[in-house]
Design an enzyme around this catalytic site. Structure first.
Site, PDB file in Angstrom:
ATOM      1  CB  VAL A   1     -36.317 -36.238  -6.071  1.00  0.00           C
ATOM      2  CG1 VAL A   1     -36.711 -37.473  -5.252  1.00  0.00           C
ATOM      3  CG2 VAL A   1     -37.520 -35.731  -6.868  1.00  0.00           C
ATOM      4  CE  LYS A   2     -32.837 -33.978   1.797  1.00  0.00           C
ATOM      5  NZ  LYS A   2     -33.057 -33.233   3.072  1.00  0.00           N
TER       6      LYS A   2
END
Length: 287
Positions: free
Chosen positions: A87-88
């Site tokens: 997840v960015k």
């Protein structure tokens, strides 16, 4: 971020990074609901996962007003897509608050829009504090450590040597002895690739055209590349000396206080510009 490009080079690449700009390009001016855009992002990410063997980064929507709670909800959904998804999150105060909860839940994070050594130190320190508070992070089968994404090309654009950030960032990471992978991003040229290899950065993400140029070279020609000549006119940054007061931070609350007071300054104008750019791309497709 384009699945067709990954297919073309799938024999030479390991993983993938994606962002909201890809969705905007795919829709080509068509408007959709926020839910439809999120589902399209999921569809693209899951398609890429079938092509590459390694991690695929997927970004939460975040602008300057997005709260940690909103990022957490998005991040938790994105993490359910596949065990290979990372997840960015933006490297901001709200991003770190979201990172605390998501990391506590065992979700791998890619800190994006990184432009300074203080930001890299903050990510490394946060990871160290998280593991001290909640125990060592052992990725699930098929999972990966968290990433740090310094954007080298965008620093070059403002006449700063972006690769010196990667080189100094590797030293900061090694000094704190945390299990994080440096993901050299915003790569524009083969010299960036060569300097990343010499710096022993764990990962490099680049456009297809740069990979084509690099892999078209023989090993002998790659070895002949001058990795620093292009940067002679760029401003080099010295290794940042970490103040003792920052090294003595031993709690998440202390970490937040240092950021809130700017004792640990994670602000950068290019981070703000990056948030605006991604938000504009996303909002351009939302009906």
């Amino acid at each position: 971020g384009d699945p067709d490009e990954y297919r073309e080079f799938s024999h030479l690449i390991w993983g993938a990074t994606t962002n909201p700009s890809l969705i905007a390009k795919k829709l080509a001016g068509r408007k959709v609901t926020e839910k439809e855009a999120f589902e399209l992002q999921k569809k693209i990410v899951l398609e890429i996962i079938t092509i590459v063997p390694g991690a695929v980064s997927a970004e939460v929507y975040a602008d300057k007003k997005t709260t940690a709670e909103q990022m957490i909800r998005q991040g938790q959904k994105i993490a359910t897509w596949d065990k290979k998804v990372v997840v960015k999150l933006p490297t901001t105060l709200e991003g770190f608050k979201a990172r605390t909860i998501l990391r506590r839940n065992g979700i791998s994070i890619n800190n994006t829009l990184v432009f300074s050594q203080q930001q890299i130190f903050a990510i490394c320190l946060h990871e160290k504090l998280i593991q001290e508070a909640y125990g060592p992070f052992n990725p699930p089968a098929g999972g990966y450590p968290s990433f740090i994404s310094p954007f080298v090309g965008r620093l070059d654009d403002i006449n700063e040597d972006g690769m010196s950030l990667v080189e100094n960032g590797m030293k900061i990471k090694q000094a704190l002895k945390v299990n994080l992978w440096m993901l050299e991003a915003s790569v524009r040229r083969v010299e960036h690739i060569k300097r990343g290899i010499l710096a022993k950065t764990e990962l490099i993400t680049a456009p297809l055209k740069v990979y084509k140029e690099w892999f078209a070279l023989s090993k002998s020609d790659q070895n002949k590349i001058d990795p620093v000549g292009y940067s002679n006119g760029l401003k080099k940054s010295a290794l940042w000396k970490v103040p003792k007061e920052l090294m003595n931070i031993n709690s998440i609350d202390g970490f937040y206080k240092a950021i809130s007071s700017n004792t640990l300054n994670i602000k950068h104008p290019l981070t703000d510009k990056g948030l605006i750019r991604f938000a504009n791309d996303w909002n351009a497709i939302i009906a």
